[in-house]
Design a protein around this motif. Structure first.
Motif, PDB file in Angstrom:
ATOM      1  N   MET A  80       2.220   4.303  -0.077  1.00 37.90           N
ATOM      2  CA  MET A  80       1.554   5.042  -1.155  1.00 37.90           C
ATOM      3  C   MET A  80       0.174   4.457  -1.455  1.00 37.90           C
ATOM      4  O   MET A  80      -0.015   3.240  -1.374  1.00 37.90           O
ATOM      5  CB  MET A  80       2.448   5.028  -2.393  1.00 37.90           C
ATOM      6  CG  MET A  80       3.771   5.730  -2.074  1.00 37.90           C
ATOM      7  SD  MET A  80       4.951   5.765  -3.432  1.00 37.90           S
ATOM      8  CE  MET A  80       5.740   4.168  -3.213  1.00 37.90           C
ATOM      9  N   TYR A  81      -0.758   5.350  -1.758  1.00 39.85           N
ATOM     10  CA  TYR A  81      -2.141   4.979  -2.023  1.00 39.85           C
ATOM     11  C   TYR A  81      -2.534   5.538  -3.384  1.00 39.85           C
ATOM     12  O   TYR A  81      -2.362   6.728  -3.639  1.00 39.85           O
ATOM     13  CB  TYR A  81      -3.039   5.558  -0.930  1.00 39.85           C
ATOM     14  CG  TYR A  81      -2.592   5.160   0.464  1.00 39.85           C
ATOM     15  CD1 TYR A  81      -2.927   3.907   0.986  1.00 39.85           C
ATOM     16  CD2 TYR A  81      -1.819   6.012   1.250  1.00 39.85           C
ATOM     17  CE1 TYR A  81      -2.510   3.524   2.254  1.00 39.85           C
ATOM     18  CE2 TYR A  81      -1.404   5.640   2.510  1.00 39.85           C
ATOM     19  CZ  TYR A  81      -1.750   4.405   3.018  1.00 39.85           C
ATOM     20  OH  TYR A  81      -1.323   4.021   4.272  1.00 39.85           O
ATOM     21  N   VAL A  88      -2.392  10.554  -6.369  1.00 41.80           N
ATOM     22  CA  VAL A  88      -1.464   9.688  -5.666  1.00 41.80           C
ATOM     23  C   VAL A  88      -1.230  10.299  -4.293  1.00 41.80           C
ATOM     24  O   VAL A  88      -1.040  11.517  -4.198  1.00 41.80           O
ATOM     25  CB  VAL A  88      -0.109   9.631  -6.394  1.00 41.80           C
ATOM     26  CG1 VAL A  88       0.822   8.648  -5.712  1.00 41.80           C
ATOM     27  CG2 VAL A  88      -0.289   9.312  -7.854  1.00 41.80           C
ATOM     28  N   ALA A 125       9.836   6.675  -3.680  1.00 44.73           N
ATOM     29  CA  ALA A 125       8.493   6.844  -4.234  1.00 44.73           C
ATOM     30  C   ALA A 125       8.427   6.422  -5.697  1.00 44.73           C
ATOM     31  O   ALA A 125       7.532   5.666  -6.110  1.00 44.73           O
ATOM     32  CB  ALA A 125       8.049   8.306  -4.074  1.00 44.73           C
ATOM     33  N   ALA A 133       8.148   4.725   2.039  1.00 38.94           N
ATOM     34  CA  ALA A 133       7.061   5.475   1.415  1.00 38.94           C
ATOM     35  C   ALA A 133       5.859   4.545   1.363  1.00 38.94           C
ATOM     36  O   ALA A 133       5.931   3.472   0.757  1.00 38.94           O
ATOM     37  CB  ALA A 133       7.453   5.939   0.024  1.00 38.94           C
ATOM     38  N   LEU A 160       6.256   3.559  -7.614  1.00 41.88           N
ATOM     39  CA  LEU A 160       5.134   3.923  -8.486  1.00 41.88           C
ATOM     40  C   LEU A 160       5.366   3.578  -9.955  1.00 41.88           C
ATOM     41  O   LEU A 160       4.406   3.427 -10.727  1.00 41.88           O
ATOM     42  CB  LEU A 160       4.858   5.440  -8.377  1.00 41.88           C
ATOM     43  CG  LEU A 160       4.335   5.930  -7.024  1.00 41.88           C
ATOM     44  CD1 LEU A 160       4.339   7.455  -6.982  1.00 41.88           C
ATOM     45  CD2 LEU A 160       2.923   5.392  -6.757  1.00 41.88           C
ATOM     46  N   PHE A 201       2.038  14.704  -0.981  1.00 39.42           N
ATOM     47  CA  PHE A 201       3.285  14.112  -0.500  1.00 39.42           C
ATOM     48  C   PHE A 201       3.626  14.703   0.857  1.00 39.42           C
ATOM     49  O   PHE A 201       3.757  15.921   0.983  1.00 39.42           O
ATOM     50  CB  PHE A 201       4.410  14.414  -1.508  1.00 39.42           C
ATOM     51  CG  PHE A 201       5.785  14.004  -1.063  1.00 39.42           C
ATOM     52  CD1 PHE A 201       6.134  12.658  -0.970  1.00 39.42           C
ATOM     53  CD2 PHE A 201       6.747  14.956  -0.727  1.00 39.42           C
ATOM     54  CE1 PHE A 201       7.412  12.285  -0.567  1.00 39.42           C
ATOM     55  CE2 PHE A 201       8.028  14.586  -0.327  1.00 39.42           C
ATOM     56  CZ  PHE A 201       8.356  13.248  -0.241  1.00 39.42           C
ATOM     57  N   ILE A 238       1.348   9.993  -1.177  1.00 42.19           N
ATOM     58  CA  ILE A 238       2.606   9.419  -0.727  1.00 42.19           C
ATOM     59  C   ILE A 238       2.837   9.885   0.696  1.00 42.19           C
ATOM     60  O   ILE A 238       3.049  11.072   0.941  1.00 42.19           O
ATOM     61  CB  ILE A 238       3.784   9.887  -1.614  1.00 42.19           C
ATOM     62  CG1 ILE A 238       3.510   9.547  -3.084  1.00 42.19           C
ATOM     63  CG2 ILE A 238       5.097   9.272  -1.138  1.00 42.19           C
ATOM     64  CD1 ILE A 238       4.501  10.189  -4.055  1.00 42.19           C
ATOM     65  N   THR A 269      -2.149  -0.278  -2.437  1.00 42.19           N
ATOM     66  CA  THR A 269      -1.175   0.186  -1.441  1.00 42.19           C
ATOM     67  C   THR A 269       0.204  -0.285  -1.881  1.00 42.19           C
ATOM     68  O   THR A 269       0.383  -1.473  -2.163  1.00 42.19           O
ATOM     69  CB  THR A 269      -1.489  -0.418  -0.050  1.00 42.19           C
ATOM     70  OG1 THR A 269      -2.851  -0.171   0.275  1.00 42.19           O
ATOM     71  CG2 THR A 269      -0.583   0.182   1.014  1.00 42.19           C
TER      72      THR A 269
END
Lengths: 344, 344, 344, 344
Positions: free
Chosen positions: A244-245, A171, A153, A242, A157, A229, A173, A305
């Motif tokens: 992630m948005y 965030v 992660a 992972a 990030l 998360f 995840i 993304t």
């Protein structure tokens, strides 16, 4: 230079052995376990039958006499006890458990439901996110090796946070892991017939890696919001993805975003930013220390993304631990780790 | 009542056969394929060797004479052509492809990159989300059977949208599917050695189910924001999990949230709202028509987590198609479908 | 010393690359493919993104100028053609296909249904069963690298035949392989949804490895009977187990039998005879060049059971090819190959 | 007619429930477990959440009052004790464990290392190999339901022995099973990370199904030789394949052999003899009560190869138990069992 491994027969331990057997500068001096001392390594680990090593009991003083570094590949709750015995000795410690990662003991106790390690030791421990904390690692004697999920992660990030693209944003995840992350202890969750051909979510909103991720993001961004998360088990042995948005504080494009990542990770050989519009799958890092990252900007939603994959036992555990050892000892970061993923 | 299946040898087709073989009221009258007519069903499908059926060519008029319902288990781009031939005949059509789901032809062409079905037919098609559109289904002659991902996602989101808890909020749907969703066509993505022990993301922000989900959510909520929807392949054959993140417009708790779901889905036997603090895994619906849903409210973030699982070939395809046939013909909704999941 | 690989993007090719990248003496000079020359290696193989190599076309003269050894990781039917072009040039050839293994062209044509390689070349080719033919290999310029199944079977049977325990007896070899043995070409047999959660038998009594095994056994035993050999696909990517049943010409015990194996394989580091009453599973050699063997004598039947496991892509292909290269070049047999299996 | 299940939450138990839920004549009256009485069935088995059944304690008298049949889905060593309590009551017993299968208590104790059931009860027990012992089953009150491996092996071998083709010959049975055969108890062998991507042999020459197979073969052939029987675990949940090698006492051909099988199994709907030159894979019987058999005659060796597959939990356990119940109660043999395999 000599190293010893405590917790040598667990999944983290045997993965350390696999890499260290081919390390040009670090030599395994001794292997230790709490319960199997006196036995041969290969009795518990048939795949290591070409090695003749005996398992020894855990005697910190003896270990400190023969080795420069000790790897604690022990579970959370065990490292926190062992660390006290090692911390006064002349030996560097790399702890693969979660026990030394959280700087606030209360946080540890809240999320791990266990007694925290002594505060003065936690204060000395440096968080070993190798690509980002190399300076501190170099000057330290105790390394808290990052968790598998946080590694995937945080590497994914980091560019947005360190470059100021992500501020006061939430965030999400959504993380997925192979089953080896759950270790060698038997449980009905990881019983083959229950886990095969199955996809599971677990510890919904309650995973102990949440504060670990937030702690590091918080160092990069003072106005961090609580993160979301979640973690899932995938019917495979190794690999973490992972997905992630996150919303960034500017208009951008996928190409521009990718450039940012490529620039930030230049000079970091283990992070492979993917070509434009390509996204990594977990198998492409299988058995290796790479972290592969793909990014996209969604014009419909304005969200970014990020897809980050690692091998949970390598970059997420033993590999990063050796990378930290390399940094600690002034060796080349890639020493003993520069091998290609196993494919297919 | 008699039914015919077009596209009988694909994964959707053989799953229809499995259920219809034990259906008390619907009898398979004929099986059709475009390329294998004249052959025996079991030559292509060794698991059906106890059946003697022959595969026939696709002759809509002949089919309409002998059957009350035809299932089109054909790929997108094929159904849109066949539908015209069936639409003037006296037969009800349940289409398992994506061709009749989007009411706006331009949307279809944008996301599917194919020519849309004739507009006057699309207008007649009812979206067969069985738990929510039963009224319309009952009065229709053409059913657009929902996609696998949209079924899992919409059943999971529906209570929040229909009860007014979710308004003008963004939704993040992180979806994972077994590989059978990719069908029987060979590709390097689904080659065993590439897919096994691997976890992949695909069509990042570009999956054709995005507009399908938004269209139905938009019916429930006039101020819908564009959704974020991503899809992954899990190394398993069957099962979908949609993990969803959404902000609701009130303070709540996990218990209250769960009550909402339980109330909304009362009387819907195929939706099984999980006990408090339990979350479904995909295998618990394996081979069955159930959709299992777990919910949580995260006090740290104020977000709701919804976990919805289905078997992509059953509730996400053949099972829901038969459920729609039952509704259409005034039968009990569960007829032929009330069987337990296969476990383990 | 320099090496080139023809067929660099197949499963055998990328496995050669993985090991050669860490070989102390052999350096990859060039990579060749028939269809993708000009592209980057990593475009087809995302896991090798840390390498910058370009794929080149297959020009034997150019290859012979820059390399000492060429590995042909090409399919059967292709090597037989390329070999002629390489055989007059000053370069050693290690062929991973089945084209040069059978000394009788008629046998090749019967079992492979293809045109055999030129007879004068076949005559020069040495069968590269490294543990048994090292003398001949050392003096050769063309090596026919053994098949995956024959490697597992022959290493398991060799002690009984070479030491005179097995004479004029029938042998039953029931072999099981991971799916990567079927290569990268798409087929419905290896389509994920067909192969996952499935166990298949194939080519019953007709596998082309039958004559290869008989040819080598025949060199050890003049009165060999036709063998029974069957092959199965296991839903996993890597690994072969050969379970073998044979009657020996004396009374014995499991302990005595094991001693025989231990004695015969002393000094052969890649063969690990298992401890008494322990039998290998495929994963304990995963990704490594080991062949692990367990034996038992069944007093009820008077039969010997031999269990031999390898990684089909390593000891059964790329690993043994490099082992042969080491022998050929007078290097230590283990150079570049002495790495531990990946576990778990 | 009513039935009760003892051991309702194990893998055999929940598979009985799955089939009995759709049985037209047998109704589940009660479910019993030794350790979880009072709990709801679905607490342990999330896939059965649509059922409201409570688990009850094991009270033989109470069970005999309400049910016509009791299924003992209990482990070996437990059934042998329970059986005494049930044998004097007015209820028919179908035991899925191995406790009542061996007619000689000494054999049981030798192979199972446990105390045998009382001899007078063993004498009353009929071996429930449904296709071959229907006459005796019909007249019995205690059925010893066959083991999973013996079912696959015996159905595959029966025609050769009963028709006199196999006499005084040795038989080699190389059997492979999905992991669910090992049950629900945790062990390191069936820990996901150990079993996934692995293929294991176990109990070499020592499996307790050896005497069970020999006992039944011995009924068909007075001069039976000791058999060779080995078992492997395949990384999949369900399915057994027995690959068998045997010499017959005549010249034959694959076609003639296949005809023999087809003739012998005419009228037995659950045995599907495969078309000429086709061999079954395990998935084609997944979740069903079929046993699929393929045969070949190898002209090179004069040996017959027989390939027999079943679902170990259905035809190898719960399915055959219900088939026996049907025979016992004079119902149609296929009642409640005539469903298609799950595919893919």
């Amino acid at each position: 230079m000599n190293v010893s491994i405590v917790g040598a027969t667990g999944y983290g331990g045997v993965e350390l052995i696999r890499f260290l057997n081919n390390h040009p500068h670090l030599k395994i001096k001794s292997l230790h376990t709490s319960s199997q001392s006196g036995r041969s390594l290969y009795e518990e680990n048939a795949h290591l039958m070409h090695m003749n090593d005996k398992l020894e009991e855990i005697d910190p003083e003896a270990i400190a006499k023969k080795s420069d570094i000790v790897f604690l590949a022990t579970p959370s709750g065990v490292s926190s006890q062992l660390i006290s015995e090692f911390s006064d000795l002349n030996i560097k410690v790399i702890d693969l458990s979660g026990d030394l990662r959280l700087q606030t003991p209360g946080e540890y106790e809240h999320w791990y439901k266990k007694t925290a390690a002594p505060h003065h030791i936690i204060e000395k421990a440096v968080y070993g996110l190798a690509e980002w904390n190399a300076e501190e690692i170099r000057q330290s004697t105790i390394i808290a090796n990052p968790g598998c999920y946080p590694t995937a992660a945080l590497l994914g990030l980091a560019p947005l946070f360190t470059e100021g693209w992500a501020t006061a944003t939430d965030v999400i995840i959504d993380a997925k892991s192979g089953v080896s992350g759950a270790g060698k202890s038997l449980s009905s969750v990881t019983h083959y017939s229950e886990m095969n051909e199955n996809f599971k979510i677990y510890k919904v909103n309650q995973h102990q890696h949440i504060p670990e991720i937030e702690q590091q993001l918080g160092r990069w961004s003072s106005d961090l919001q609580p993160i979301t998360f979640n973690t899932h088990l995938v019917p495979m042995t190794r690999g973490i993805m992972a997905t992630m948005y996150i919303k960034v504080n500017r208009q951008t494009s996928t190409a521009e975003l990718r450039d940012l990542y490529e620039t930030v990770y230049e000079g970091h050989p283990f992070v492979r930013v993917q070509p434009l519009d390509r996204f990594p799958s977990t198998k492409q890092v299988y058995g290796s220390n790479f972290c592969d990252i793909g990014v996209a900007y969604d014009e419909r939603t304005g969200k970014v993304t990020i897809v980050s994959v690692i091998d949970n036992l390598v970059k997420g555990a033993a590999g990063q631990a050796i990378q930290n050892a390399n940094i600690l000892m002034g060796l080349e970061e890639t020493a003993g780790l520069w091998s290609s993923p196993l494919y297919p």
